[in-house]
Design a protein around this motif. Sequence first.
Motif, PDB file in Angstrom:
ATOM      1  N   ALA A   1       0.836  -1.207   0.000  1.00 13.82           N
ATOM      2  CA  ALA A   1       0.000   0.000   0.000  1.00 13.82           C
ATOM      3  C   ALA A   1       0.869   1.255   0.000  1.00 13.82           C
ATOM      4  O   ALA A   1       0.581   2.232  -0.701  1.00 13.82           O
ATOM      5  CB  ALA A   1      -0.926  -0.007   1.216  1.00 13.82           C
ATOM      6  N   ILE A   2       1.948   1.225   0.756  1.00 10.07           N
ATOM      7  CA  ILE A   2       2.867   2.366   0.811  1.00 10.07           C
ATOM      8  C   ILE A   2       3.560   2.551  -0.534  1.00 10.07           C
ATOM      9  O   ILE A   2       3.639   3.669  -1.072  1.00 10.07           O
ATOM     10  CB  ILE A   2       3.909   2.164   1.934  1.00 10.07           C
ATOM     11  N   ILE A   3       4.060   1.445  -1.099  1.00 10.94           N
ATOM     12  CA  ILE A   3       4.759   1.512  -2.383  1.00 10.94           C
ATOM     13  C   ILE A   3       3.823   2.023  -3.485  1.00 10.94           C
ATOM     14  O   ILE A   3       4.177   2.900  -4.285  1.00 10.94           O
ATOM     15  CB  ILE A   3       5.325   0.130  -2.765  1.00 10.94           C
ATOM     16  N   LYS A   4       2.609   1.472  -3.521  1.00 11.96           N
ATOM     17  CA  LYS A   4       1.647   1.880  -4.550  1.00 11.96           C
ATOM     18  C   LYS A   4       1.257   3.345  -4.398  1.00 11.96           C
ATOM     19  O   LYS A   4       1.184   4.093  -5.386  1.00 11.96           O
ATOM     20  CB  LYS A   4       0.384   1.017  -4.454  1.00 11.96           C
ATOM     21  N   GLY A   5       0.966   3.743  -3.155  1.00 14.67           N
ATOM     22  CA  GLY A   5       0.532   5.119  -2.916  1.00 14.67           C
ATOM     23  C   GLY A   5       1.584   6.129  -3.337  1.00 14.67           C
ATOM     24  O   GLY A   5       1.288   7.098  -4.053  1.00 14.67           O
ATOM     25  N   LEU A   6       2.828   5.918  -2.923  1.00 16.10           N
ATOM     26  CA  LEU A   6       3.913   6.847  -3.268  1.00 16.10           C
ATOM     27  C   LEU A   6       4.182   6.842  -4.776  1.00 16.10           C
ATOM     28  O   LEU A   6       4.380   7.897  -5.386  1.00 16.10           O
ATOM     29  CB  LEU A   6       5.179   6.469  -2.501  1.00 16.10           C
ATOM     30  N   SER A   7       4.168   5.639  -5.373  1.00 18.04           N
ATOM     31  CA  SER A   7       4.411   5.544  -6.816  1.00 18.04           C
ATOM     32  C   SER A   7       3.288   6.214  -7.604  1.00 18.04           C
ATOM     33  O   SER A   7       3.542   6.868  -8.626  1.00 18.04           O
ATOM     34  CB  SER A   7       4.534   4.079  -7.234  1.00 18.04           C
ATOM     35  N   GLY A   8       2.062   6.061  -7.130  1.00 18.82           N
ATOM     36  CA  GLY A   8       0.936   6.680  -7.813  1.00 18.82           C
ATOM     37  C   GLY A   8       0.968   8.194  -7.741  1.00 18.82           C
ATOM     38  O   GLY A   8       0.686   8.884  -8.724  1.00 18.82           O
ATOM     39  N   ILE A   9       1.334   8.717  -6.571  1.00 12.57           N
ATOM     40  CA  ILE A   9       1.378  10.177  -6.388  1.00 12.57           C
ATOM     41  C   ILE A   9       2.498  10.800  -7.220  1.00 12.57           C
ATOM     42  O   ILE A   9       2.287  11.769  -7.966  1.00 12.57           O
ATOM     43  CB  ILE A   9       1.567  10.516  -4.895  1.00 12.57           C
ATOM     44  N   PHE A  10       3.699  10.231  -7.116  1.00 13.51           N
ATOM     45  CA  PHE A  10       4.840  10.799  -7.832  1.00 13.51           C
ATOM     46  C   PHE A  10       4.882  10.385  -9.301  1.00 13.51           C
ATOM     47  O   PHE A  10       5.584  11.014 -10.104  1.00 13.51           O
ATOM     48  CB  PHE A  10       6.143  10.392  -7.138  1.00 13.51           C
ATOM     49  N   GLY A  11       4.137   9.338  -9.652  1.00 13.64           N
ATOM     50  CA  GLY A  11       4.133   8.870 -11.033  1.00 13.64           C
ATOM     51  C   GLY A  11       2.903   9.265 -11.813  1.00 13.64           C
ATOM     52  O   GLY A  11       2.705   8.798 -12.931  1.00 13.64           O
ATOM     53  N   ASN A  12       2.032  10.124 -11.231  1.00 13.41           N
ATOM     54  CA  ASN A  12       0.812  10.610 -11.899  1.00 13.41           C
ATOM     55  C   ASN A  12      -0.101   9.464 -12.365  1.00 13.41           C
ATOM     56  O   ASN A  12      -0.655   9.492 -13.460  1.00 13.41           O
ATOM     57  CB  ASN A  12       1.161  11.480 -13.116  1.00 13.41           C
TER      58      ASN A  12
ATOM     59  N   ILE B 125     -11.479  10.658 -15.299  1.00 10.00           N
ATOM     60  CA  ILE B 125     -11.649  10.571 -16.750  1.00 10.00           C
ATOM     61  C   ILE B 125     -12.135  11.908 -17.313  1.00 10.00           C
ATOM     62  O   ILE B 125     -11.772  12.305 -18.428  1.00 10.00           O
ATOM     63  CB  ILE B 125     -12.638   9.438 -17.106  1.00 10.00           C
ATOM     64  N   GLN B 126     -12.923  12.619 -16.536  1.00 11.86           N
ATOM     65  CA  GLN B 126     -13.514  13.878 -16.987  1.00 11.86           C
ATOM     66  C   GLN B 126     -12.579  15.071 -16.825  1.00 11.86           C
ATOM     67  O   GLN B 126     -12.910  16.184 -17.246  1.00 11.86           O
ATOM     68  CB  GLN B 126     -14.819  14.128 -16.216  1.00 11.86           C
ATOM     69  N   GLN B 127     -11.436  14.850 -16.203  1.00 12.96           N
ATOM     70  CA  GLN B 127     -10.514  15.957 -15.954  1.00 12.96           C
ATOM     71  C   GLN B 127      -9.170  15.685 -16.635  1.00 12.96           C
ATOM     72  O   GLN B 127      -8.632  14.584 -16.537  1.00 12.96           O
ATOM     73  CB  GLN B 127     -10.292  16.136 -14.448  1.00 12.96           C
ATOM     74  N   PRO B 128      -8.601  16.688 -17.317  1.00 13.04           N
ATOM     75  CA  PRO B 128      -7.282  16.509 -17.943  1.00 13.04           C
ATOM     76  C   PRO B 128      -6.183  16.386 -16.888  1.00 13.04           C
ATOM     77  O   PRO B 128      -6.250  17.025 -15.839  1.00 13.04           O
ATOM     78  CB  PRO B 128      -7.103  17.795 -18.763  1.00 13.04           C
ATOM     79  N   HIS B 129      -5.195  15.535 -17.155  1.00 12.57           N
ATOM     80  CA  HIS B 129      -4.079  15.391 -16.221  1.00 12.57           C
ATOM     81  C   HIS B 129      -2.855  14.894 -16.968  1.00 12.57           C
ATOM     82  O   HIS B 129      -2.930  14.502 -18.141  1.00 12.57           O
ATOM     83  CB  HIS B 129      -4.441  14.437 -15.073  1.00 12.57           C
TER      84      HIS B 129
ATOM     85  N   PRO C 195       0.068  12.070 -25.646  1.00 11.46           N
ATOM     86  CA  PRO C 195      -0.954  13.043 -25.261  1.00 11.46           C
ATOM     87  C   PRO C 195      -2.310  12.732 -25.886  1.00 11.46           C
ATOM     88  O   PRO C 195      -2.406  12.362 -27.056  1.00 11.46           O
ATOM     89  CB  PRO C 195      -0.382  14.371 -25.789  1.00 11.46           C
ATOM     90  N   GLY C 196      -3.341  12.896 -25.079  1.00  7.55           N
ATOM     91  CA  GLY C 196      -4.696  12.583 -25.528  1.00  7.55           C
ATOM     92  C   GLY C 196      -5.178  11.242 -25.018  1.00  7.55           C
ATOM     93  O   GLY C 196      -6.377  10.939 -25.062  1.00  7.55           O
ATOM     94  N   TYR C 197      -4.235  10.414 -24.535  1.00  6.18           N
ATOM     95  CA  TYR C 197      -4.582   9.088 -24.013  1.00  6.18           C
ATOM     96  C   TYR C 197      -4.277   8.963 -22.514  1.00  6.18           C
ATOM     97  O   TYR C 197      -4.141   7.875 -21.985  1.00  6.18           O
ATOM     98  CB  TYR C 197      -3.822   8.006 -24.776  1.00  6.18           C
ATOM     99  N   GLU C 198      -4.190  10.123 -21.848  1.00  3.21           N
ATOM    100  CA  GLU C 198      -3.876  10.109 -20.416  1.00  3.21           C
ATOM    101  C   GLU C 198      -4.928   9.336 -19.602  1.00  3.21           C
ATOM    102  O   GLU C 198      -4.614   8.723 -18.588  1.00  3.21           O
ATOM    103  CB  GLU C 198      -3.782  11.544 -19.879  1.00  3.21           C
ATOM    104  N   SER C 199      -6.158   9.367 -20.075  1.00  2.00           N
ATOM    105  CA  SER C 199      -7.243   8.739 -19.314  1.00  2.00           C
ATOM    106  C   SER C 199      -7.251   7.214 -19.423  1.00  2.00           C
ATOM    107  O   SER C 199      -8.064   6.553 -18.764  1.00  2.00           O
ATOM    108  CB  SER C 199      -8.602   9.292 -19.766  1.00  2.00           C
ATOM    109  N   ALA C 200      -6.383   6.645 -20.255  1.00  2.00           N
ATOM    110  CA  ALA C 200      -6.321   5.172 -20.361  1.00  2.00           C
ATOM    111  C   ALA C 200      -6.030   4.557 -19.000  1.00  2.00           C
ATOM    112  O   ALA C 200      -6.546   3.481 -18.655  1.00  2.00           O
ATOM    113  CB  ALA C 200      -5.250   4.764 -21.371  1.00  2.00           C
ATOM    114  N   ASP C 201      -5.234   5.245 -18.224  1.00  2.69           N
ATOM    115  CA  ASP C 201      -4.915   4.813 -16.865  1.00  2.69           C
ATOM    116  C   ASP C 201      -6.173   4.756 -16.005  1.00  2.69           C
ATOM    117  O   ASP C 201      -6.396   3.812 -15.237  1.00  2.69           O
ATOM    118  CB  ASP C 201      -3.892   5.802 -16.295  1.00  2.69           C
TER     119      ASP C 201
END
Length: 292
Positions: free
Chosen positions: A22-33, A103-107, A173-179
């Motif tokens: 959980a720690i590894i995933k959380g930190l990787s998700g935050i810093f890895g967008n 999905i509804q917000q650009p990132h 670009p344009g496929y950011e929401s695939a995640d």
Amino acid sequence: MSAVDQAKKATWMSILGNALLAIIKGLSGIFGNSYALIADAIESTADIFSSMMVLFGIHYSTRPPDRNHPYGHGRAEPLITFVVVGFLVASAVVIAFESIENIQQPHALPKPFTLWVLAGIIVSKELFYRFVRRKSHETNSSSLKADAWHHRSDAITSLAAFIGISVALIMGPGYESADDWAALLASLVILYNAFLIFRPALGEIMDEQVYGELVNRIRDFSVQVSGVLGTEKCHIRKSGMKFHVDLHVIVNGHMTVLEGHAIAHRLKDHLLLELPVLADVLIHIEPAAADV
């Protein structure tokens, strides 16, 4: 090591493993967008609490019979399984809601290093699943089986995240929401797994007769006892990690009550010795048809 100790050990490993991941995933998700990784971290956090409930259920279900619970406390196990299913459903709903929002917000695109993190998570979670699943079979623990499916669902959500991030990075670009779409798909997989866990636990509470292999073994061992000519009804109910059996056996109709009583005791002792998974056996004596 007893079945209870094995189940507890497996559950503690689940708790520690989920906490680290959980720690590894959380930190990787935050810093890895990557919201898919953050969603994974949410599920792993929920898994920690559900594993704690499994640990409590295993401990409570093994309490010996008492005046108010002559069959013991084994039914606590499927009840805890229902709680675990609740955790799964709740985490799936949270992940689905947040995925739709994202999905509804650009990132920004996820970072490439998140793929390496996910690859390690997929492998480790599948290994956890196989270990805990094996222990659930060895101990006949329904709640431990539910805990194993937590690991499998985690591996599946991580695989979905891996695919989603790969698509986003390859297409650009344009496929950011695939995640985020991957996280949404993972939430549906979690709900399906929740049903797979819920169904057998419900059958256990309802005394569903799904123990054909054990019934056959009981019948085979029964006719090994001198005086037992055959068997009729054999009903089984699961309570925790053990089974309670109601068995009708056929004997010579001309023997005395005392002789029939002795056969019943010998049979019970024999079954409990040969089949340690049995908690108790209630035997009803039937006279052979020709002797009625």
